[in-house]
Design an enzyme around this catalytic site. Structure first.
Site: not given
Length: 229
Positions: A47, A110, A180
């Protein structure tokens, strides 16, 4: 690596952002090769608001170069001068590498800073292990205008959680590519199940998101997605 937030991976047709990862990498290489233009092929993308602290594989394709021999070590030094992007181990490849990059499925890890709508406890951290499972994710509302409305199945392999305040948690998550992560946190109005918000029973908001690892070994056979009827 992308070390700053607010930078897109590739050029935008409309000049919304001052620069991009592509432009920062291609500038010295286009100058050295005297190429007409460059195409950037990355193994996925993060992103715009996220950093990429892991090393993302990419191919930079130079169109109509007038010089084909350049010092790649020197190119690395020129690219790495600023504090926006870093590259390493540049090498020459043939066109087959583009297809490999575009089709490879790499696990991603992440780090996410999450703000929650209530005070949290150590028991809440234990409950979050329920997310280490198959996630059912309908195309997020924020990308519906440019993505097909599909239901995707993606797996969360690992999750570590720690309290960093009364209402804040830091998560480290390893997932299939294509998940996502922001919607894994928020739930996106029920379009992603399960989610951090659903498990904790409160609203949750992503405050910071970093890609911390792109695992080298691709995986096969994980994609199960269908159009929403």
């Amino acid at each position: 690596q992308k070390l700053k937030r607010g930078i897109p991976q590739t050029k935008w047709k409309r000049r919304i952002y001052k620069t991009s990862v592509q432009e920062l990498i291609e500038k010295p290489i286009l100058k050295a090769t005297k190429g007409k233009k460059a195409l950037f092929h990355g193994a996925g993308r993060e992103d715009i608001t996220a950093r990429c602290l892991g090393w993302r594989p990419f191919v930079l394709e130079i169109k109509e170069p007038r010089r084909r021999k350049v010092d790649l070590k020197e190119m690395e030094k020129l690219i790495n001068v600023g504090n926006f992007v870093k590259v390493r181990r540049l090498r020459f490849v043939d066109s087959s590498e583009v297809e490999k990059i575009k089709t490879a499925d790499y696990l991603k890890s992440y780090r996410v800073l999450v703000k929650c709508g209530r005070t949290l406890t150590s028991d809440d951290l234990k409950r979050l292990q329920a997310l280490v499972t198959i996630i059912s994710q309908r195309t997020p509302t924020r990308v519906l205008r440019r993505r097909s409305d599909l239901v995707r199945k993606r797996k969360v392999y690992k999750l570590k959680a720690r309290l960093v305040g009364r209402k804040h948690i830091e998560l480290e998550i390893t997932t299939d590519p294509g998940l996502y992560v922001k919607e894994l946190v928020t739930g996106d109005g029920g379009r992603t199940k399960p989610s951090v918000a659903e498990v904790l029973g409160c609203e949750c908001e992503v405050k910071e998101l970093d890609v911390i690892a792109i695992h080298k070994k691709p995986i096969k056979g994980f994609r199960t997605e269908k159009k929403k009827s």
